[in-house]
Design a protein around this motif. Structure first.
Motif, short mmCIF file in Angstrom:
data_model
loop_
_atom_site.label_atom_id
_atom_site.label_comp_id
_atom_site.label_asym_id
_atom_site.label_seq_id
_atom_site.Cartn_x
_atom_site.Cartn_y
_atom_site.Cartn_z
N PRO A 35 16.63 3.17 -50.59
CA PRO A 35 15.73 4.25 -50.20
C PRO A 35 15.36 4.18 -48.73
CG PRO A 35 14.59 2.64 -51.58
CD PRO A 35 16.04 2.26 -51.57
N ASN A 36 15.58 3.03 -48.07
CA ASN A 36 15.26 2.87 -46.66
C ASN A 36 16.48 3.09 -45.77
OD1 ASN A 36 12.63 2.13 -47.33
ND2 ASN A 36 13.26 0.01 -47.68
N CYS A 37 17.51 3.71 -46.30
CA CYS A 37 18.73 3.94 -45.53
C CYS A 37 18.42 4.73 -44.27
CB CYS A 37 19.76 4.69 -46.37
SG CYS A 37 21.32 4.96 -45.49
N THR A 38 18.90 4.25 -43.13
CA THR A 38 18.67 4.93 -41.86
C THR A 38 19.96 5.54 -41.33
OG1 THR A 38 19.01 2.90 -40.62
CG2 THR A 38 16.73 3.45 -41.25
N MET A 39 20.96 5.68 -42.18
CA MET A 39 22.24 6.22 -41.75
C MET A 39 22.59 7.46 -42.55
SD MET A 39 24.43 2.83 -41.04
CE MET A 39 23.43 1.51 -41.69
N PRO A 40 21.97 8.59 -42.19
CA PRO A 40 22.27 9.80 -42.94
C PRO A 40 23.62 10.40 -42.58
CG PRO A 40 20.80 10.32 -41.15
CD PRO A 40 21.00 8.83 -41.14
N ILE A 41 24.20 9.98 -41.45
CA ILE A 41 25.46 10.57 -40.99
C ILE A 41 26.62 9.93 -41.74
CG2 ILE A 41 26.95 11.01 -39.01
CD1 ILE A 41 24.16 12.41 -38.96
N ASN A 42 27.39 10.76 -42.42
CA ASN A 42 28.58 10.33 -43.15
C ASN A 42 29.80 10.98 -42.52
OD1 ASN A 42 27.27 8.81 -45.32
ND2 ASN A 42 26.48 10.78 -45.95
N ILE A 43 30.80 10.18 -42.24
CA ILE A 43 32.04 10.70 -41.66
C ILE A 43 33.16 10.45 -42.66
CG2 ILE A 43 33.68 10.57 -39.76
CD1 ILE A 43 31.38 9.42 -38.08
N TYR A 44 33.75 11.54 -43.15
CA TYR A 44 34.92 11.45 -44.00
C TYR A 44 36.13 11.32 -43.07
CZ TYR A 44 32.27 12.75 -48.15
OH TYR A 44 31.39 12.76 -49.20
N TYR A 45 36.90 10.26 -43.27
CA TYR A 45 38.04 9.97 -42.41
C TYR A 45 39.08 9.24 -43.25
CZ TYR A 45 37.58 4.91 -42.17
OH TYR A 45 37.60 3.59 -42.48
N SER A 46 40.17 8.82 -42.61
CA SER A 46 41.17 8.02 -43.30
C SER A 46 41.57 6.84 -42.43
CB SER A 46 42.41 8.84 -43.64
OG SER A 46 43.36 8.02 -44.28
N SER A 47 41.57 5.66 -43.03
CA SER A 47 42.01 4.47 -42.30
C SER A 47 43.54 4.46 -42.14
CB SER A 47 41.55 3.20 -43.01
OG SER A 47 42.04 3.18 -44.34
N ILE A 48 44.21 5.33 -42.89
CA ILE A 48 45.67 5.48 -42.78
C ILE A 48 45.93 6.88 -42.25
CG2 ILE A 48 47.85 5.49 -44.03
CD1 ILE A 48 46.43 3.72 -46.15
N THR A 49 46.39 6.96 -41.01
CA THR A 49 46.59 8.28 -40.39
C THR A 49 48.07 8.57 -40.23
OG1 THR A 49 46.40 7.30 -38.19
CG2 THR A 49 44.40 8.21 -39.15
N ALA A 50 48.40 9.84 -40.41
CA ALA A 50 49.80 10.27 -40.32
C ALA A 50 50.19 10.64 -38.90
CB ALA A 50 50.03 11.46 -41.25
N THR A 51 49.21 10.97 -38.07
CA THR A 51 49.51 11.38 -36.71
C THR A 51 48.62 10.64 -35.71
OG1 THR A 51 47.90 13.18 -36.66
CG2 THR A 51 50.10 13.71 -37.51
N SER A 52 49.13 10.50 -34.51
CA SER A 52 48.34 9.84 -33.47
C SER A 52 47.16 10.70 -33.05
CB SER A 52 49.21 9.48 -32.27
OG SER A 52 49.76 10.65 -31.70
N SER A 53 47.32 12.02 -33.12
CA SER A 53 46.20 12.90 -32.73
C SER A 53 45.04 12.76 -33.71
CB SER A 53 46.65 14.36 -32.61
OG SER A 53 47.05 14.86 -33.85
N LEU A 54 45.32 12.62 -34.99
CA LEU A 54 44.25 12.42 -35.97
C LEU A 54 43.52 11.10 -35.69
CD1 LEU A 54 42.60 13.02 -38.49
CD2 LEU A 54 44.48 12.08 -39.85
N GLU A 55 44.28 10.06 -35.42
CA GLU A 55 43.66 8.77 -35.10
C GLU A 55 42.80 8.86 -33.84
OE1 GLU A 55 44.84 4.10 -34.38
OE2 GLU A 55 46.36 5.48 -35.08
N LYS A 56 43.28 9.57 -32.83
CA LYS A 56 42.52 9.75 -31.59
C LYS A 56 41.24 10.53 -31.84
CE LYS A 56 46.46 9.52 -28.47
NZ LYS A 56 47.36 10.27 -27.58
N HIS A 57 41.31 11.57 -32.66
CA HIS A 57 40.12 12.37 -32.98
C HIS A 57 39.07 11.52 -33.68
CE1 HIS A 57 42.48 16.44 -32.89
NE2 HIS A 57 42.37 15.88 -31.70
N GLN A 58 39.50 10.77 -34.67
CA GLN A 58 38.57 9.92 -35.41
C GLN A 58 37.94 8.88 -34.48
OE1 GLN A 58 40.45 10.08 -39.88
NE2 GLN A 58 41.04 8.37 -38.64
#
Length: 139
Positions: A35-58
């Motif tokens: 209940p004391n969580c101070t991290m409301p920001i959630n980022i959906y991403y993938s640790s396995i990326t198919a393109t270098s541009s996706l990895e750069k964006h993340q």
């Protein structure tokens, strides 16, 4: 309960609710179920990326948030295929691509919207951080 390190996405085995642990890089994991969580920001991403541009964006998103001291929790779609459906359901777009950013359950936007907010110096507004959340993020 499984928990994941914010930085390296190392998964921790059974931990009790609210129990902290450090990964080998000594980054504190998110107590997202606390209940004391101070991290409301959630980022959906993938640790396995198919393109270098996706990895750069993340990586750009992570670097900017780290630089501003904004805490976040990573949700790795490579860990569980159901997370992609969850993300798309929250957005309301069955074709949504990662990375996608949320403040709690409120959708903030994807990479292009994030980048535009950075250029306009409106990142806190984009992330829907009110002044109380901003102060907690800085701690």
């Amino acid at each position: 309960m499984q928990m994941t390190c914010l930085r390296c996405t190392l998964r921790f085995g059974n931990r009790k609710k609210g129990e902290a642990a450090f990964c080998v890089e000594a980054w504190l994991i998110c107590l997202w179920d606390s209940p004391n969580c101070t991290m409301p920001i959630n980022i959906y991403y993938s640790s396995i990326t198919a393109t270098s541009s996706l990895e750069k964006h993340q990586t750009r998103i992570f670097n900017i948030l780290d630089g501003k001291g904004i805490k976040y929790r990573l949700v790795d779609l490579a860990q569980d295929s159901k997370l992609k459906d969850e993300m798309r359901s929250k957005i309301g777009n069955p074709d949504a691509k990662i990375p996608q950013i949320f403040n709690g359950d409120q959708y903030c936007g994807g990479y292009e919207a994030f980048e535009q907010a950075v250029e306009c110096e409106m990142i806190e507004k984009f992330l829907k951080l009110d002044s109380a959340q901003q102060q907690m993020q800085q701690k």
